[in-house]
Design a protein around this motif. Structure first.
Motif, PDB file in Angstrom:
ATOM      1  N   ASP A 177       0.710  -1.095  -0.161  1.00 42.54           N
ATOM      2  CA  ASP A 177       0.056   0.091   0.085  1.00 42.54           C
ATOM      3  C   ASP A 177       0.625   1.327  -0.086  1.00 42.54           C
ATOM      4  N   CYS A 178       2.084   1.195  -0.082  1.00 42.25           N
ATOM      5  CA  CYS A 178       2.954   2.636  -0.086  1.00 42.25           C
ATOM      6  C   CYS A 178       4.259   1.832  -0.971  1.00 42.25           C
ATOM      7  N   CYS A 179       4.939   2.968  -1.554  1.00 37.80           N
ATOM      8  CA  CYS A 179       6.422   2.897  -2.305  1.00 37.80           C
ATOM      9  C   CYS A 179       6.982   3.933  -1.950  1.00 37.80           C
ATOM     10  N   ALA A 180       6.898   4.736  -1.129  1.00 38.98           N
ATOM     11  CA  ALA A 180       7.345   6.049  -0.675  1.00 38.98           C
ATOM     12  C   ALA A 180       7.005   6.205   0.878  1.00 38.98           C
ATOM     13  N   ASN A 181       7.685   6.885   1.822  1.00 46.26           N
ATOM     14  CA  ASN A 181       7.306   7.175   3.083  1.00 46.26           C
ATOM     15  C   ASN A 181       6.302   8.230   3.225  1.00 46.26           C
ATOM     16  N   ASP A 182       6.352   9.207   2.296  1.00 46.76           N
ATOM     17  CA  ASP A 182       5.399  10.160   2.332  1.00 46.76           C
ATOM     18  C   ASP A 182       3.855   9.704   1.998  1.00 46.76           C
ATOM     19  N   MET A 183       3.700   8.396   1.535  1.00 50.06           N
ATOM     20  CA  MET A 183       2.407   7.885   1.294  1.00 50.06           C
ATOM     21  C   MET A 183       1.720   7.417   2.418  1.00 50.06           C
ATOM     22  N   CYS A 184       2.480   7.392   3.662  1.00 48.66           N
ATOM     23  CA  CYS A 184       1.923   6.734   4.931  1.00 48.66           C
ATOM     24  C   CYS A 184       1.415   7.989   5.778  1.00 48.66           C
ATOM     25  N   GLY A 185       0.738   7.627   6.672  1.00 47.10           N
ATOM     26  CA  GLY A 185       0.034   8.648   7.777  1.00 47.10           C
ATOM     27  C   GLY A 185       1.096   9.346   8.624  1.00 47.10           C
ATOM     28  N   GLU A 186       0.641   9.908   9.419  1.00 49.06           N
ATOM     29  CA  GLU A 186       1.407  10.490  10.300  1.00 49.06           C
ATOM     30  C   GLU A 186       1.928   9.542  11.445  1.00 49.06           C
ATOM     31  N   GLY A 187       3.222   9.580  11.810  1.00 53.58           N
ATOM     32  CA  GLY A 187       3.830   8.556  12.635  1.00 53.58           C
ATOM     33  C   GLY A 187       4.018   7.294  12.056  1.00 53.58           C
TER      34      GLY A 187
END
Length: 187
Positions: A73-83
């Motif tokens: 569900d992601c391929c970069a850290n900025d695709m994830c939520g806070e924390g």
């Protein structure tokens, strides 16, 4: 590793002469040279060689199947939520709590998408729905017998509204399907 060098020296017989040309003297010179090489490597890599996990996994070294896995569900850290960070589970990349077992579930190195390394497992990354304020929920939901949390702090990751009760979503399995509670407003 350098802690073991004095132990090696103790193993050498005390009767061995410490003179140039003796095997003890030559062994000492080799150990000193080895100690200097190890010290230089340690400084260059800024590592301690204690078995600590890598800080992050470069996305270019991951198996391409990981990027297309339906659970990715992601391929970069900025695709994830806070924390959260995009973490490698060896078969998929998923947003997961940033401080939970980084030595077992390493993050990927890139914060932003890298051209040629996009992920679209399961139809693309899941995004958080608009969060819900606890104050906007009915008392029936808050008092429901299945309700197990009243804030995200009550859970490892998120407290989510599952239609008529609140429960922890410890692994973000329901991101994009059920809303999480909003962070408290500090005032």
């Amino acid at each position: 590793m350098m802690k073991f060098i004095p132990l090696l020296l103790l193993a050498v017989s005390s009767s061995t002469a410490n003179k140039p040309g003796s095997s003890y003297y030559e062994s000492m010179k080799e150990l000193e040279a080895l100690e200097e090489v190890l010290s230089n490597i340690e400084e260059e890599l800024d590592a301690d060689f204690t078995g600590a996990a890598a800080v992050c996994d470069p996305i270019k070294f991951l198996n391409p199947k990981v990027l297309t896995d339906p659970e990715t569900d992601c391929c970069a850290n900025d695709m994830c939520g806070e924390g959260e960070l995009c973490r490698s589970f060896n078969y998929a990349l998923m947003c997961y709590a940033a401080d939970y077992q980084p030595w077992i579930l390493p993050q990927i190195c890139n914060d932003e998408l890298i051209p040629g390394h996009s992920c679209n497992g399961g139809g693309g990354p899941k995004r958080e729905l608009t969060c819900q304020q606890l104050t906007e929920l009915s008392l029936e939901i808050i008092d429901d017998s299945q309700t197990e949390c009243l804030s995200n702090a009550d859970c490892m990751l998120k407290c989510r509204l599952f239609r008529d009760f609140l429960a922890c979503d410890e692994y973000n399995h329901f991101i994009g399907e059920f809303s999480a509670l909003c962070p408290p407003i500090n005032g």
